[in-house]
Design a protein around this motif. Structure first.
Motif: not given
Length: 277
Positions: A104-129
């Motif tokens: 919003i207003g040329e500013k992203h509000f999700f931390n990219p790496a964090n968004f990728g981690i959560i996406s992998a945990l939710v969308l795939t069966p073999d991701a973990w932290v």
């Protein structure tokens, strides 16, 4: 020129942590997984930047794309584990794409790496932290604090880390007293390399956190409280990452209430008045 931008130091330190983890902690990281994360982040960042800058008829210095994507890819390699290279590809792609989609207003509000981690945990069966992957050796903590402190001093976001760690430590101490546990239990819950990496290098991303200092402090305390709740009452080992993900949109509201200039990387570094996407 390298080491003229504070992100060069971030890249150097995160690379050092990755090498250190593989060499001293017996991490079973596959080289192709790390290479996939780096390549996917760089390609995705370049593609989205090309599309966006063409629309605006402007040109960004090439190192801007490389620095940003390298930091994200190293963060994913340090924290996310996956058996299949396709899982890391998905995480890396969505991490970079989130910067361009959720803004919003040329500013992203999700931390990219964090968004990728959560996406992998939710969308795939073999991701973990693995939050305990660094063990509890004290010298890891000193290394993280020393290197992270250098970066935070340069970008002026030490207040966010201080607020998060202070709030979380205080709440855990109160719980420890309430339950009558010994203090070694308390220290065990705080002595986590992953927690320090999160506090020093992820929750302080100047491009996605609130602009105003008071806003950052409020935001960091909220993340600490939610982390405590998710960890102790919902038993999520990945509580800190979920807390940041859930509260990331709060940045937009805080910026509307607590007005302050948006963070801009050094203009001298890029010899331009344009801000990075």
């Amino acid at each position: 020129m390298l080491l003229k931008d504070i992100r060069d130091y971030q890249i150097l330190f995160l690379s050092l942590f990755l090498i250190l983890g593989i060499g001293t902690r017996d991490w079973t990281l596959k080289p192709e997984i790390i290479g996939t994360a780096i390549a996917t982040c760089i390609i995705t960042q370049s593609l989205f930047s090309f599309i966006q800058t063409n629309k605006k008829n402007i040109t960004f210095p090439p190192l801007t794309n490389i620095r940003s994507s390298l930091i994200t890819s190293l963060g994913l390699s340090l924290l996310l584990r996956a058996e299949d290279w396709k899982t890391m590809t998905l995480a890396a792609f969505l991490a970079i794409a989130s910067k361009f989609v959720f803004q919003i207003g040329e500013k992203h509000f999700f931390n990219p790496a964090n968004f990728g981690i959560i996406s992998a945990l939710v969308l795939t069966p073999d991701a973990w932290v693995s939050p305990g992957q660094w063990g509890e050796e004290w010298w890891y903590g000193l290394l993280f604090i020393g290197t992270g402190g250098m970066v935070l001093q340069k970008i002026g976001r030490w207040d966010t880390t201080a607020a998060f760690l202070s709030a979380y430590s205080l709440i855990e101490a109160m719980r420890n007293l309430w339950l009558g546990w010994t203090w070694d239990v308390y220290l065990h819950r705080l002595m986590s390399g992953s927690l320090l990496l999160f506090a020093l290098f992820m929750v302080t991303d100047p491009r996605s956190i609130p602009n105003a200092r008071i806003g950052r402090i409020i935001w960091a305390v909220c993340i600490a409280i939610l982390t405590f709740i998710l960890r102790n009452y919902f038993y999520l080992s990945t509580a800190v990452f979920w807390a940041l993900f859930i509260l990331a949109p709060l940045t937009i509201l805080i910026d509307q209430v607590c007005l302050a200039p948006r963070f801009i990387w050094s203009k001298k570094t890029f010899q331009t008045t344009l801000t990075e996407v």
